[in-house]
Design a protein around this motif. Structure first.
Motif, short mmCIF file in Angstrom:
data_model
loop_
_atom_site.label_atom_id
_atom_site.label_comp_id
_atom_site.label_asym_id
_atom_site.label_seq_id
_atom_site.Cartn_x
_atom_site.Cartn_y
_atom_site.Cartn_z
N LEU A 1 39.81 -46.10 -41.23
CA LEU A 1 38.17 -45.97 -41.76
C LEU A 1 37.68 -47.27 -41.38
N LEU A 2 38.61 -48.28 -41.35
CA LEU A 2 37.87 -49.65 -41.03
C LEU A 2 37.88 -49.96 -39.39
N CYS A 3 38.86 -49.29 -38.75
CA CYS A 3 38.87 -49.32 -37.50
C CYS A 3 37.72 -48.79 -36.78
N SER B 1 31.13 -50.08 -34.33
CA SER B 1 29.96 -50.66 -34.41
C SER B 1 29.74 -51.99 -34.36
N GLY B 2 30.91 -52.98 -33.88
CA GLY B 2 30.66 -54.21 -33.73
C GLY B 2 31.29 -54.87 -34.82
N GLY B 3 32.14 -54.25 -35.78
CA GLY B 3 32.60 -54.81 -36.95
C GLY B 3 33.23 -56.45 -36.58
N ASN B 4 33.12 -57.28 -37.56
CA ASN B 4 33.53 -58.51 -37.73
C ASN B 4 34.69 -58.95 -38.72
N ALA B 5 35.61 -59.45 -38.51
CA ALA B 5 36.45 -59.61 -39.51
C ALA B 5 36.13 -60.83 -40.33
N GLU C 1 42.80 -57.81 -49.73
CA GLU C 1 44.03 -57.06 -49.69
C GLU C 1 43.80 -55.53 -50.05
N GLU C 2 42.50 -55.27 -50.52
CA GLU C 2 42.07 -54.07 -50.85
C GLU C 2 41.61 -53.25 -49.49
N ARG C 3 40.80 -53.87 -48.64
CA ARG C 3 40.14 -53.28 -47.44
C ARG C 3 40.34 -54.38 -46.40
N VAL C 4 40.79 -53.85 -45.45
CA VAL C 4 41.04 -54.75 -44.11
C VAL C 4 40.36 -54.42 -43.10
N LEU C 5 39.60 -55.06 -42.40
CA LEU C 5 38.68 -55.04 -41.22
C LEU C 5 39.47 -55.61 -40.15
N VAL C 6 40.24 -54.54 -39.39
CA VAL C 6 40.94 -55.09 -38.13
C VAL C 6 40.32 -54.92 -36.83
N SER C 7 40.07 -56.02 -36.33
CA SER C 7 39.52 -55.94 -34.82
C SER C 7 40.35 -56.26 -33.97
N SER C 8 40.05 -56.73 -32.60
CA SER C 8 41.14 -56.81 -31.64
C SER C 8 41.33 -58.42 -31.66
N PHE C 9 42.57 -58.63 -31.40
CA PHE C 9 43.41 -59.99 -31.44
C PHE C 9 44.01 -60.00 -30.15
N ALA C 10 43.67 -59.43 -28.99
CA ALA C 10 44.12 -59.71 -27.56
C ALA C 10 43.73 -60.86 -27.05
N ASN C 11 42.49 -61.51 -27.18
CA ASN C 11 42.09 -62.71 -26.54
C ASN C 11 42.08 -63.99 -27.48
N ILE C 12 43.01 -64.65 -27.31
CA ILE C 12 43.04 -65.40 -28.35
C ILE C 12 42.56 -66.84 -27.81
N VAL C 13 41.47 -67.53 -28.58
CA VAL C 13 40.82 -68.75 -27.97
C VAL C 13 41.40 -70.07 -28.65
N ALA C 14 42.07 -69.85 -30.02
CA ALA C 14 42.78 -71.23 -30.53
C ALA C 14 43.70 -70.72 -31.38
N VAL C 15 44.62 -71.56 -31.48
CA VAL C 15 45.92 -71.16 -32.29
C VAL C 15 46.14 -72.54 -33.17
N ALA C 16 46.59 -72.44 -34.56
CA ALA C 16 46.90 -73.54 -35.24
C ALA C 16 48.14 -73.10 -36.29
N PRO D 1 45.84 -60.41 -44.32
CA PRO D 1 44.39 -59.84 -44.15
C PRO D 1 43.78 -61.04 -43.28
N PRO D 2 43.08 -60.78 -42.52
CA PRO D 2 42.40 -61.78 -41.37
C PRO D 2 41.30 -62.48 -42.39
N LEU D 3 41.39 -63.70 -41.76
CA LEU D 3 40.56 -64.77 -42.79
C LEU D 3 39.06 -64.23 -42.57
N SER D 4 38.49 -64.39 -43.83
CA SER D 4 36.94 -64.26 -44.05
C SER D 4 36.35 -65.48 -44.38
#
Length: 284
Positions: free
Chosen positions: A9-11, A16-20, A32-47, A73-76
């Motif tokens: 459902l969330l994918c 429609s341009g969903g944003n995590a 943790e109830e619902r997780v919007l998972v977008s693309s994580f192929a292009n990484i612009v920063a790592v910490a 879950p991805p940071l909101s």
């Protein structure tokens, strides 16, 4: 299977341009109830902090728990966010948290507590460091040529260069430049270290040193995240999220879901196979 259905459902929302980094509560009261998972192929920063690794794309920030080897879950963020505007990112030297530089703001997030503070600074932050003698004192951030001492509670006080910690006491953001300075041999092995299961080597876009460990994390343009052992010049591909930004078709599998991309990127497309618990992703 219910978790897989929720992922499906969330994918679909990503199409429609969903944003995590959407507004809290837009997809549920808890991450943790619902997780919007977008693309994580292009990484612009790592910490990297003492416990977690943070990987930012132009749209979201993924979190990997190094202690348990698990994705969170991805940071909101509550701070207004526009795609592609993460300027810098640094793991906190004391807490399990991350500092994020955005146009006009520096955000500090304590991982696991959904606690966020935001300090206003002019322009675009381009450098960040900590004082080794007082790491809990906040972060020194340079923006528009001016240095600021930014606290974890969201205040930003201008400081002069004379007020910065002496060079011997400075803790940098531990970005890609620091990685290559500490382990220059990685330059020669870059093509091997960022090679995925299909033997495709992806260009390095960012990187981070793990505090007090011989461990490096590299972000790539198109291949996602790689965990690197710089002493043995070996690496492990740790993909997360969708291969493409957006889902065009979804099918339930026995232990997860298979997501087909939108096909908008002719140079980089395919299928994402995700496990039910959202811990294992395979890009085809």
């Amino acid at each position: 299977m219910a978790r897989a259905a929720a992922l499906a459902l969330l994918c679909a929302a990503c199409a429609s341009g969903g944003n995590a980094l959407g507004a809290p509560g837009s997809l549920g009261s808890r991450r943790e109830e619902r997780v919007l998972v977008s693309s994580f192929a292009n990484i612009v920063a790592v910490a990297a902090s003492q416990r977690s690794v943070y990987a930012a794309t132009p749209d979201a920030v993924a979190i990997y728990d190094r202690q348990f080897g698990a994705w969170q879950p991805p940071l909101s963020l509550r701070t207004p966010f526009v795609s592609g505007q993460i300027a810098l990112m640094a793991g906190d030297p004391v807490e399990d948290g991350v500092w994020i530089g955005l146009p006009g703001a520096v955000v500090f997030v304590r991982n696991g507590f959904d606690l966020e503070s935001s300090a206003i600074v002019p322009g675009l932050p381009d450098d960040l460091l900590f004082d080794r003698r007082n790491p809990i004192g906040g972060a020194y951030v340079r923006s528009s040529g001016q240095w600021f001492l930014v606290s974890r509670t969201g205040s930003a006080v201008p400081v002069t260069t004379a007020m910065l910690p002496p060079p011997a006491s400075r803790l940098g953001a531990n970005g890609l430049r620091d990685v290559l300075e500490k382990y220059p041999q990685l330059r020669s092995f870059a093509a091997l270290l960022t090679r995925d299961a299909s033997l495709t080597s992806w260009p390095i876009s960012s990187g981070a040193l793990v505090p007090d460990a011989n461990e490096v994390w590299l972000g790539t343009r198109g291949g996602g995240l790689f965990k690197v052992d710089p002493l043995f010049n070996s690496s492990l591909h740790v993909p997360y999220g969708l291969l493409e930004r957006g889902a065009g078709a979804i099918a339930l599998a026995a232990d997860g879901v298979i997501v087909g991309g939108l096909g908008n990127d002719a140079a980089h497309g395919g299928l994402t196979v995700a496990s039910t618990d959202l811990q294992h992703f395979r890009w085809v």
